[in-house]
Design an enzyme around this catalytic site. Sequence first.
Site, PDB file in Angstrom:
ATOM      1  N   ARG A   1       5.711   6.841  13.727  1.00  0.00           N
ATOM      2  CA  ARG A   1       5.613   7.406  12.377  1.00  0.00           C
ATOM      3  C   ARG A   1       5.036   8.807  12.415  1.00  0.00           C
ATOM      4  O   ARG A   1       4.076   9.074  13.137  1.00  0.00           O
ATOM      5  CB  ARG A   1       4.706   6.520  11.504  1.00  0.00           C
ATOM      6  CG  ARG A   1       4.732   6.891  10.030  1.00  0.00           C
ATOM      7  CD  ARG A   1       3.746   6.043   9.239  1.00  0.00           C
ATOM      8  NE  ARG A   1       2.454   6.694   9.101  1.00  0.00           N
ATOM      9  CZ  ARG A   1       1.369   6.110   8.591  1.00  0.00           C
ATOM     10  NH1 ARG A   1       1.429   4.846   8.188  1.00  0.00           N
ATOM     11  NH2 ARG A   1       0.236   6.769   8.493  1.00  0.00           N
TER      12      ARG A   1
ATOM     13  N   HIS B   1       4.776   0.291   0.144  1.00  0.00           N
ATOM     14  CA  HIS B   1       5.572  -0.424   1.140  1.00  0.00           C
ATOM     15  C   HIS B   1       4.754  -1.559   1.747  1.00  0.00           C
ATOM     16  O   HIS B   1       3.522  -1.600   1.629  1.00  0.00           O
ATOM     17  CB  HIS B   1       6.113   0.513   2.226  1.00  0.00           C
ATOM     18  CG  HIS B   1       5.050   1.210   3.029  1.00  0.00           C
ATOM     19  ND1 HIS B   1       4.336   2.285   2.548  1.00  0.00           N
ATOM     20  CD2 HIS B   1       4.595   0.991   4.287  1.00  0.00           C
ATOM     21  CE1 HIS B   1       3.481   2.692   3.469  1.00  0.00           C
ATOM     22  NE2 HIS B   1       3.617   1.926   4.533  1.00  0.00           N
TER      23      HIS B   1
ATOM     24  N   HIS C   1       0.846  -1.196   0.000  1.00  0.00           N
ATOM     25  CA  HIS C   1       0.000   0.000   0.000  1.00  0.00           C
ATOM     26  C   HIS C   1       0.880   1.245   0.000  1.00  0.00           C
ATOM     27  O   HIS C   1       2.091   1.169   0.213  1.00  0.00           O
ATOM     28  CB  HIS C   1      -0.917   0.028   1.229  1.00  0.00           C
ATOM     29  CG  HIS C   1      -0.178   0.185   2.527  1.00  0.00           C
ATOM     30  ND1 HIS C   1       0.565  -0.817   3.089  1.00  0.00           N
ATOM     31  CD2 HIS C   1      -0.063   1.249   3.375  1.00  0.00           C
ATOM     32  CE1 HIS C   1       1.105  -0.408   4.220  1.00  0.00           C
ATOM     33  NE2 HIS C   1       0.750   0.855   4.412  1.00  0.00           N
TER      34      HIS C   1
ATOM     35  N   ASP D   1       0.598   5.242   1.889  1.00  0.00           N
ATOM     36  CA  ASP D   1      -0.131   5.846   3.002  1.00  0.00           C
ATOM     37  C   ASP D   1      -1.027   6.998   2.546  1.00  0.00           C
ATOM     38  O   ASP D   1      -0.616   7.839   1.742  1.00  0.00           O
ATOM     39  CB  ASP D   1       0.855   6.387   4.050  1.00  0.00           C
ATOM     40  CG  ASP D   1       1.610   5.280   4.757  1.00  0.00           C
ATOM     41  OD1 ASP D   1       1.089   4.155   4.835  1.00  0.00           O
ATOM     42  OD2 ASP D   1       2.729   5.549   5.232  1.00  0.00           O
TER      43      ASP D   1
END
Length: 287
Positions: free
Chosen positions: A272, A257, A101, A103
């Site tokens: 993150r 990723h 996917h 983000d």
Amino acid sequence: MSPQSLQIRRVAGALGAEILGVDLSQDQSDETIAAIRSAFVEHQVIFFRDQSLSPERQVAFGRRFGPLNIHPYVAGMAAHPEVMEIIKEPEDKLNFGGGWHSDMSFLQHPSIGSILYAVETPTFGGDTLFASQAAAFEALTPGLQATLERLNAVHSAGREYSAKGHSAQKRKSMSVVEAEGAVGEFVHPVVKVHPETGRKALYVNPAFTMRFDGWSKKESRPLLDFLFEHCRYEGFTCRFPWRPGSVAMWDNRSVWHFALNDYPGQRRHMRRVTVDETPAAARVAAE
């Protein structure tokens, strides 16, 4: 720290570079940030080792590249809502970020990039794979490239964050809410032109791309399935083995990723921050 002291080492043919000679816990000059951004844009994902980042310093570093996102479905830290703690406890079965996917494509203005910092890593496993969607586009035939450049796609968080979605599943140390009702659908070009390089990349996403704009889901499925399979070809990828203090920063405009879930019974703790695309930048990219 001067830009001249930075060392940049490519890690794979399609994408990825490790940057040496910088301490991200310290304030960086504009010149050093510009050099890091240049490497980020050129290599699509960049890696740093042996860093010591508090949440405050990770936020400060991320903000040098743009405004930071506060995730609509995953709770951030109480004192730092921009910082998402991604934790898999030993008893958790599903990880967060498993499956290919990019983000935040379910937003009207998707993110520029994500910056992930490793706090605690398992003794084995837990690597992250990255795939260049620029390389994926460039490997297509001219005829299919031209066809895809005329298409837009509909992205939504509804499936991935629904009750049965992978991301919405319960995890002991993460607070994730399910997407209920009308979560919104946003249309993005299937081929995104990078605003800083002009390089074209495929912009479809197995987690959030629902269908082509103006097409039904049934009509869209064969071509989407082909693209999803094509985009993860091994030749477009690199692999990053984590250890505590490692940092990865990837370009969500041109990179997929996949966080591997191959460390049963072990803990993995990451933090993150995600840099948002501003409306002004989005307009430039669309022109």
